[in-house]
Design a protein around this motif. Sequence first.
Motif, PDB file in Angstrom:
ATOM      1  N   GLY A 100       0.806  -1.212   0.000  1.00  0.00           N
ATOM      2  CA  GLY A 100       0.000   0.000   0.000  1.00  0.00           C
ATOM      3  C   GLY A 100       0.840   1.263   0.000  1.00  0.00           C
ATOM      4  N   THR A 101       1.947   1.261   0.754  1.00  0.00           N
ATOM      5  CA  THR A 101       2.820   2.432   0.799  1.00  0.00           C
ATOM      6  C   THR A 101       3.516   2.659  -0.538  1.00  0.00           C
ATOM      7  OG1 THR A 101       3.221   2.125   3.170  1.00  0.00           O
ATOM      8  CG2 THR A 101       4.801   3.469   1.966  1.00  0.00           C
ATOM      9  N   ALA A 102       4.024   1.580  -1.136  1.00  0.00           N
ATOM     10  CA  ALA A 102       4.692   1.710  -2.436  1.00  0.00           C
ATOM     11  C   ALA A 102       3.732   2.228  -3.496  1.00  0.00           C
ATOM     12  CB  ALA A 102       5.275   0.363  -2.846  1.00  0.00           C
ATOM     13  N   ARG A 103       2.520   1.724  -3.505  1.00  0.00           N
ATOM     14  CA  ARG A 103       1.546   2.166  -4.497  1.00  0.00           C
ATOM     15  C   ARG A 103       1.130   3.616  -4.268  1.00  0.00           C
ATOM     16  NH1 ARG A 103      -3.777  -1.003  -4.266  1.00  0.00           N
ATOM     17  NH2 ARG A 103      -4.069   0.467  -2.564  1.00  0.00           N
ATOM     18  N   HIS A 104       1.002   3.990  -2.999  1.00  0.00           N
ATOM     19  CA  HIS A 104       0.643   5.378  -2.684  1.00  0.00           C
ATOM     20  C   HIS A 104       1.717   6.344  -3.174  1.00  0.00           C
ATOM     21  CE1 HIS A 104      -0.937   8.825  -0.543  1.00  0.00           C
ATOM     22  NE2 HIS A 104       0.228   8.983   0.050  1.00  0.00           N
ATOM     23  N   LEU A 105       2.985   5.973  -2.995  1.00  0.00           N
ATOM     24  CA  LEU A 105       4.072   6.827  -3.464  1.00  0.00           C
ATOM     25  C   LEU A 105       4.049   6.962  -4.985  1.00  0.00           C
ATOM     26  CD1 LEU A 105       6.989   5.604  -1.157  1.00  0.00           C
ATOM     27  CD2 LEU A 105       5.695   7.740  -0.986  1.00  0.00           C
ATOM     28  N   LEU A 106       3.778   5.846  -5.682  1.00  0.00           N
ATOM     29  CA  LEU A 106       3.704   5.898  -7.144  1.00  0.00           C
ATOM     30  C   LEU A 106       2.532   6.755  -7.602  1.00  0.00           C
ATOM     31  CD1 LEU A 106       4.496   2.174  -8.065  1.00  0.00           C
ATOM     32  CD2 LEU A 106       5.989   4.161  -8.345  1.00  0.00           C
ATOM     33  N   GLU A 107       1.400   6.633  -6.924  1.00  0.00           N
ATOM     34  CA  GLU A 107       0.231   7.433  -7.287  1.00  0.00           C
ATOM     35  C   GLU A 107       0.473   8.910  -7.007  1.00  0.00           C
ATOM     36  OE1 GLU A 107      -3.074   5.831  -5.202  1.00  0.00           O
ATOM     37  OE2 GLU A 107      -3.169   3.995  -6.401  1.00  0.00           O
TER      38      GLU A 107
END
Length: 316
Positions: free
Chosen positions: A276-283
Amino acid sequence: MIYPPVAMDIACWALFACALDLLLGFTGLLSFGHAAFWGGGAYVAGLVAVHSGLPFPVAVLAGAAFAAVLAVPIGYLSVRLRGIYFAMVTLAFAQMVYFLVNQWRDLTGGENGLQGVPRELFGLDLSDSFVYYYVALPLVLAGFVAVWRIVRSPFGRVLMSIRDNTARAQALGYPVDRYKLLAFVLSACLSGLAGGLFAIGHGFASLESVYWTTSGQAVMMVVLGGIGTLWGGVLGAALVVELNDYLVTAGFEGIGIVTGTIFVLIVLVFRRGIWGTARHLLETRSGGRGASPGDRPPGGAPDGSPAPTEGVGSPV
């Protein structure tokens, strides 16, 4: 390099974690009783394989069907509750299943577990773990596809609306308890599928599979990967299984201390879980484009931070 038995364990636990995330991350219900379905599926699959000689996919599907049937009365009595009350009631039912499995020694083997579970498939030699992994993998993938399809369907959208605002979903005319019960049964069925594959792969079903710590380990995998991310459970399962295998191989006995410490650190550093953290950073870097509603964390907060599961700490 990941050895076939470890890879199969990762696949089974990953499916179990995704099934639990369907309930926790997309419906907002925290269950500590899913060991009953994982273990129930394992024992039924093992019993069918031992006493009938049917191909192992039939035995595994029988375990999944049993888990779904078992979930109907448990879910019917549980889904009307919220938060910690729901979690404790599911835990109580799971402990009842554990007691039954432990006492019914003539059928389940009691503390010794159900041993000598065969791997039958139309005369094929599945004694090699490498062969079994590739033969059983389609069933695991079918489970993943089922979870993905449920989340992306209109039914899944309703589940997310119930998770985010139950009162509004009721006002729109949705039978909330019925949707929760169906989500509970589907989650249990997929958990039983994973448990059956795990038991067939190891050749036995142990009493530990229906103990409450099994539910806790699945919850930990979901939290590590990211609640409501679906595929975060796969990452969490891979990390936990790989770490446990490495520590056992190294002869380290305090596995719980290491895994617990890592779990606390990850929760403190990555509030949304690793995935979730990795995806949030990408978004964030891409301006939030490309994220569908089903990929967002629970709660839909403006900053993307996850909200607690439905009604945690609220009255019944």
